[in-house]
Design a protein around this motif. Sequence first.
Motif, short mmCIF file in Angstrom:
data_model
loop_
_atom_site.label_atom_id
_atom_site.label_comp_id
_atom_site.label_asym_id
_atom_site.label_seq_id
_atom_site.Cartn_x
_atom_site.Cartn_y
_atom_site.Cartn_z
N ASN A 1 11.10 28.91 -25.90
CA ASN A 1 9.73 27.35 -26.55
C ASN A 1 10.95 26.96 -27.93
OD1 ASN A 1 8.55 26.57 -24.29
ND2 ASN A 1 6.53 27.95 -25.31
N ILE A 2 10.56 28.54 -28.31
CA ILE A 2 11.70 28.45 -29.61
C ILE A 2 13.35 27.96 -30.06
CG2 ILE A 2 12.35 29.02 -31.67
CD1 ILE A 2 10.12 31.48 -31.94
N VAL A 3 14.10 28.65 -28.84
CA VAL A 3 15.31 27.69 -28.40
C VAL A 3 15.07 25.99 -28.26
CG1 VAL A 3 16.97 28.04 -27.02
CG2 VAL A 3 16.41 30.26 -27.98
N ALA A 4 13.87 25.62 -27.36
CA ALA A 4 13.90 24.90 -26.79
C ALA A 4 14.01 23.63 -27.66
CB ALA A 4 13.31 24.83 -26.00
N GLU A 5 13.32 24.15 -28.83
CA GLU A 5 12.42 22.86 -30.97
C GLU A 5 14.04 22.79 -30.99
OE1 GLU A 5 9.19 24.33 -32.62
OE2 GLU A 5 8.42 24.94 -31.21
N ILE A 6 14.73 23.76 -30.94
CA ILE A 6 15.38 24.06 -31.58
C ILE A 6 16.57 22.62 -31.12
CG2 ILE A 6 17.51 25.79 -33.04
CD1 ILE A 6 15.99 27.88 -33.34
N THR A 7 16.99 23.08 -30.17
CA THR A 7 18.23 22.43 -29.74
C THR A 7 18.06 20.81 -29.29
OG1 THR A 7 18.17 22.96 -27.01
CG2 THR A 7 19.56 24.35 -27.88
N ASP A 8 16.21 21.06 -29.11
CA ASP A 8 15.84 19.45 -29.14
C ASP A 8 16.07 18.45 -30.33
OD1 ASP A 8 14.79 20.17 -27.08
OD2 ASP A 8 12.63 19.99 -26.88
N LYS A 9 16.38 19.00 -31.25
CA LYS A 9 16.69 18.69 -32.80
C LYS A 9 17.73 18.48 -33.15
CE LYS A 9 13.34 19.14 -36.51
NZ LYS A 9 13.10 19.46 -37.57
N GLY A 10 18.86 18.40 -31.66
CA GLY A 10 20.50 18.42 -30.95
C GLY A 10 20.99 20.14 -32.09
N ALA A 11 20.21 21.02 -32.96
CA ALA A 11 20.92 21.93 -33.43
C ALA A 11 21.04 23.08 -32.01
CB ALA A 11 19.90 22.56 -34.26
N ALA A 12 22.52 23.96 -32.57
CA ALA A 12 22.41 25.35 -31.29
C ALA A 12 22.19 26.34 -31.83
CB ALA A 12 24.34 25.20 -31.15
N VAL A 13 22.24 27.52 -31.02
CA VAL A 13 21.54 28.64 -31.32
C VAL A 13 22.46 29.86 -30.82
CG1 VAL A 13 19.42 30.33 -30.45
CG2 VAL A 13 18.61 28.14 -31.08
N GLN A 14 22.83 30.54 -31.43
CA GLN A 14 23.72 31.25 -31.29
C GLN A 14 22.91 33.18 -31.76
OE1 GLN A 14 27.18 31.82 -34.60
NE2 GLN A 14 28.68 31.93 -32.73
N PHE A 15 22.68 33.87 -30.52
CA PHE A 15 23.13 35.16 -30.18
C PHE A 15 23.60 36.19 -30.70
CE2 PHE A 15 19.00 32.83 -28.32
CZ PHE A 15 17.90 33.22 -28.78
N VAL A 16 24.17 36.50 -32.37
CA VAL A 16 25.38 36.58 -32.30
C VAL A 16 25.44 38.27 -31.84
CG1 VAL A 16 26.87 38.15 -33.68
CG2 VAL A 16 25.58 35.89 -34.86
N ASN A 17 24.81 39.47 -31.82
CA ASN A 17 24.96 40.60 -30.70
C ASN A 17 25.26 40.27 -29.73
OD1 ASN A 17 24.34 41.79 -33.33
ND2 ASN A 17 22.52 42.43 -32.49
N GLU A 18 24.47 39.33 -29.10
CA GLU A 18 24.47 39.14 -27.34
C GLU A 18 25.06 38.26 -27.03
OE1 GLU A 18 21.32 38.59 -29.20
OE2 GLU A 18 20.03 39.99 -28.10
N ASN A 19 25.65 37.15 -28.50
CA ASN A 19 27.22 36.76 -27.41
C ASN A 19 27.24 35.37 -26.43
OD1 ASN A 19 29.46 35.64 -28.39
ND2 ASN A 19 30.52 36.74 -26.78
N ILE A 20 25.97 34.87 -26.98
CA ILE A 20 25.13 33.52 -26.46
C ILE A 20 25.02 32.21 -27.36
CG2 ILE A 20 22.97 33.26 -25.05
CD1 ILE A 20 22.76 36.04 -23.93
N THR A 21 24.88 31.57 -26.80
CA THR A 21 25.03 29.98 -27.57
C THR A 21 24.56 29.37 -26.63
OG1 THR A 21 26.95 30.88 -28.89
CG2 THR A 21 26.23 28.54 -28.92
N VAL A 22 23.82 28.43 -26.89
CA VAL A 22 22.81 27.50 -25.74
C VAL A 22 22.56 26.15 -27.02
CG1 VAL A 22 20.74 26.61 -25.47
CG2 VAL A 22 20.82 29.43 -25.55
N ASP A 23 23.14 25.50 -27.13
CA ASP A 23 23.54 23.53 -27.89
C ASP A 23 22.47 23.02 -27.26
OD1 ASP A 23 24.89 22.81 -25.41
OD2 ASP A 23 26.72 23.19 -26.81
#
Length: 186
Positions: A77-99
């Motif tokens: 849900n938090i990732v969706a809220e961030i991406t719904d605003k047009g921002a990307a989420v980057q998890f550094v240790n896991e090397n995962i990005t969701v935009d």
Amino acid sequence: MSGQVVGYVRVSAADQNPQRQIEVLGECNKVFTDKISGKSRAKRQALAELLEYIRDDDTVRIASMDRLGRDTRDLYNIVAEITDKGAAVQFVNENITVDKNGASPMDSLMLGILAAFAEFERRRIRERQAEGIAIAKAKGKYAQQPAFSDKDVEQVKALVDLGYPKTEIAKQFQVSRQTIYNALKR
């Protein structure tokens, strides 16, 4: 013009140092820090501020996904809220990005697996804690922190007003610092 890099850091207790996570994030335009358990987002003020602050094309950088949430549904849900605003989420240790376009199939799979493991780990910790408390109670060695009376709370507040460090006050009352912080909130 490209957006900002905004960091989010969470430590579980007020006396924990967030510096390690801040270093993992690297250079950020702004960093939001919560000092509270990640089991729920209800009292995470910095997270609420971050969600209000971010804009289209920003990147929210987080050291590790368990810092954002330990409940799979809440994390999504938090990732969706961030991406719904047009921002990307980057998890550094896991090397995962969701935009805003979603994650790659591999990143999406890893996000689901790692989120499930984080939630599993949190539940196992609570289970082991409950088992330990039950064993200690059976042996007569478990004693919960004594509840502060209204008089105790008044004394704590007076000592704080006089400038005494909370650590010394906690020692004097033979309680944890967290108990002192909780008494001050009353």
